[in-house]
Design a protein around this motif. Structure first.
Motif, short mmCIF file in Angstrom:
data_model
loop_
_atom_site.label_atom_id
_atom_site.label_comp_id
_atom_site.label_asym_id
_atom_site.label_seq_id
_atom_site.Cartn_x
_atom_site.Cartn_y
_atom_site.Cartn_z
N LYS A 1 3.51 7.24 3.32
CA LYS A 1 5.12 7.15 2.46
C LYS A 1 5.20 6.06 1.06
N ASN A 2 4.63 5.15 0.79
CA ASN A 2 4.85 4.75 -0.38
C ASN A 2 4.29 5.80 -1.94
N HIS B 1 6.49 8.47 -2.64
CA HIS B 1 7.83 7.70 -3.44
C HIS B 1 7.38 7.68 -5.11
N ASN C 1 6.72 10.34 -6.70
CA ASN C 1 7.52 11.41 -7.03
C ASN C 1 8.88 10.56 -8.28
N MET D 1 15.55 10.74 -8.79
CA MET D 1 14.45 10.49 -7.41
C MET D 1 15.67 11.31 -6.29
#
Length: 179
Positions: free
Chosen positions: A133-134, A137, A140, A176
């Motif tokens: 997930k990191n 993130h 992005n 974001m």
């Protein structure tokens, strides 16, 4: 009308004088000497105490070095680990360290650092896996920063008039939220 009378006094009446008419400094000197003597005695007692403590620790280290780890009680093992003059290796060997004479008393952190108890002994800690997930993130966010930089900077790389890097960061975080 009553006239105001100023009261006056002679300072010398309140000071002690010796036979020659000079101020008596002997009492102050005695107090200062007494304080200095007490401070010297305390320092001497502290040094003696530290020497006794060092001697006792050396004797304990010598006793522990002569015995095997398997023969020691739990209390003796704890003393060996916490003794700054004893080094316990990862294979269970007990050896003594040479004592250091320092002017200042070592802090708790210094003692822990010198003990060698928490040093890496031939093995590395397992590496933490990064979160998926990191990673997504970060990817992005970097894309959003690229887009915000393109919008708020000129072709030569300068910021547009009235814009700051904070504006770029705000725009990137706004983008974001849209992603």
């Amino acid at each position: 009308m009553i006239p105001l009378v100023e009261y006056s006094f002679d300072r010398d009446d309140f000071m002690d004088r010796d036979d020659r008419g000079l101020f008596d400094d002997r009492e102050f000197q005695r107090e200062r000497d007494l304080r200095d003597e007490i401070a010297r005695e305390r320092a001497l007692m502290e040094r003696d105490r530290l020497d006794d403590e060092m001697r006792r620790a050396q004797n304990e280290a010598a006793k522990l070095e002569q015995t095997k780890v398997e023969d020691l009680s739990t209390r003796a093992i704890v003393e060996a680990i916490n003794n700054p003059l004893v080094s316990v290796t990862s294979d269970g060997k007990i050896s003594s360290r040479r004592p250091r004479r320092t002017m200042r008393r070592p802090s708790g952190r210094d003692i822990i650092r010198r003990s060698g108890q928490f040093t890496m002994q031939g093995f590395d800690l397992p590496k933490k896996k990064p979160r998926k997930k990191n990673k997504k993130h970060c990817k992005n966010l970097s894309q959003c920063f690229r887009e915000a930089n393109n919008k708020l900077r000129k072709a030569n790389g300068q910021l547009r008039k009235g814009k700051t890097q904070a504006d770029i960061a705000r725009m990137a975080h706004r983008l974001m939220k849209k992603c």
